[in-house]
Design a protein around this motif. Sequence first.
Motif, PDB file in Angstrom:
ATOM      1  N   SER A 314      11.280  -6.108 -18.173  1.00 33.34           N
ATOM      2  CA  SER A 314      10.839  -7.401 -17.615  1.00 33.34           C
ATOM      3  C   SER A 314      10.174  -8.315 -18.634  1.00 33.34           C
ATOM      4  N   LYS A 315      10.369  -8.050 -19.918  1.00 39.90           N
ATOM      5  CA  LYS A 315       9.743  -8.873 -20.946  1.00 39.90           C
ATOM      6  C   LYS A 315      10.647  -9.999 -21.440  1.00 39.90           C
ATOM      7  N   TYR A 316      11.963  -9.861 -21.189  1.00 47.04           N
ATOM      8  CA  TYR A 316      12.908 -10.813 -21.752  1.00 47.04           C
ATOM      9  C   TYR A 316      13.931 -11.245 -20.706  1.00 47.04           C
ATOM     10  N   SER A 347      18.379 -14.578 -26.204  1.00 48.24           N
ATOM     11  CA  SER A 347      17.232 -13.800 -25.746  1.00 48.24           C
ATOM     12  C   SER A 347      16.020 -14.719 -25.644  1.00 48.24           C
ATOM     13  N   TRP A 348      15.279 -14.597 -24.546  1.00 48.01           N
ATOM     14  CA  TRP A 348      14.104 -15.428 -24.273  1.00 48.01           C
ATOM     15  C   TRP A 348      12.908 -14.533 -23.965  1.00 48.01           C
ATOM     16  N   THR A 354       2.594 -17.681 -17.059  1.00 50.16           N
ATOM     17  CA  THR A 354       3.049 -19.022 -16.672  1.00 50.16           C
ATOM     18  C   THR A 354       4.497 -19.068 -16.191  1.00 50.16           C
ATOM     19  N   GLY A 355       5.271 -18.053 -16.516  1.00 49.34           N
ATOM     20  CA  GLY A 355       6.684 -18.070 -16.202  1.00 49.34           C
ATOM     21  C   GLY A 355       7.520 -18.838 -17.213  1.00 49.34           C
ATOM     22  N   LYS A 356       6.878 -19.394 -18.231  1.00 46.81           N
ATOM     23  CA  LYS A 356       7.606 -20.157 -19.242  1.00 46.81           C
ATOM     24  C   LYS A 356       8.354 -19.216 -20.185  1.00 46.81           C
ATOM     25  N   ASP A 401      11.342  -5.628 -29.897  1.00 45.85           N
ATOM     26  CA  ASP A 401      11.268  -7.081 -30.141  1.00 45.85           C
ATOM     27  C   ASP A 401      12.281  -7.884 -29.335  1.00 45.85           C
ATOM     28  N   GLY A 402      13.084  -7.204 -28.516  1.00 45.64           N
ATOM     29  CA  GLY A 402      13.956  -7.896 -27.580  1.00 45.64           C
ATOM     30  C   GLY A 402      15.196  -8.525 -28.169  1.00 45.64           C
TER      31      GLY A 402
END
Length: 424
Positions: A314-316, A347-348, A354-356, A401-402
Amino acid sequence: MWQAPIFAAFCLPTSLRSFGFAFLDSVLTCSDTMRLQHLPLAALVASTAAVNLYVSSYTYGEITSLKLSKSANGSYTLTTVATNNGSSPSPTWLEKDKYKDIVYGLDEGFTSPNGSLSSYKTSSSGVLTQIDRHLTLGGPVSSIVYNGGKGLAVAHYGGSALSSWAILETGGVKLLQTFPFTLTAPGTNPARQEAPHLHEALVDPTDSFIISPDLGADLLRVFTIDPKTSVLTPSTDFSTPPGSGPRHGAFLVTPSNTTYFFLVSELGNSVTSYRVTYGDKTLGFEEVFTSGIYGNQTIPDGAAAAEAVLSPDSKYLLTSSRNATLFQIPNFNPNNSTKIPSDTLQSWVIDHKTGKLTFHQLAPAGGSFPRQFSVNKAGTLAAVGLQESARVVIVERDVKDGTFGKFVAEIDVPGEVTSVIWDE
């Protein structure tokens, strides 16, 4: 319990900005362990861990079963183990039921006014056995299991509708409802928004709502779920920007119990974050972030945003975009020096407060038109379906690091690949 050794191999040109390494988890039963204890060391070294994947593809009407194996020396092999064809001329989507060993397959129905929905029993060998098949409204393109495994919702792109189905004990299905939609006038993009086009079916984290992004109507269509009957009731829809063409999305619940919804819009080539609020049988969506699908880079002409996948940790947020070959990657055939044009994965990083989103990486997808991709449970590997390349590739992910890393396996699949899913 003995576990297979874990190896990592990684290298990639820095121009691709993709450094990753991962492993494929192996799960052994007690009987497996006892058997392994009596094998010589050489046999253990040569042993492999394997997992099945299922692939749908247009043109040949096939659902292909693949096996991904990882040997003790760290190399991967992707092989075809079975094909299932004939009953679904235009397979477009596969959905693994997390409650049962069942795969639901959709046929978009290009050659007839109807689509179809089939159920298949999975097996350790990868062979699928068909349980049943039903005609549906036209153009089914996405499905989701809901209500604790009791219902299945189907989004119909060509049929401008959403349908609901009761899941039977056999793994088969029975039609519950159909919800057809119309437009009073074409949307901002008349060529693509001449009618409602529901593109995905999603269930919210509480298993209380079905959400369907409607590319043609610029709406998130919302339905409540009756937990006793699996019957759906239309709720208040949410409007997205005119001409954005919402396509696919993903929900996130943070450790502080805040819910966010991430939406990829195909026509606007954007990714947007919404804070989700729950009312009396309603969902509210408050926009907190929006960006072009390529982050701070200019959106190429003709690009078409496609998939949205939440990483298992749930990090990316992981996304894809088609029809924009920004990379030229080495050929998978070492004897062929011709470069392969490649569309992109993104990848984000998700800010849970904040959900950003923060744009993190632009990586090659392995070929043309990454319409859909999926990630294994460990988050270490992504299977990418490349529609116009007729190929499935496996790419490593660095869970720390995603970032997407190197390609570790690939295989040609006949037709136009529309989806690829894991069976773990």
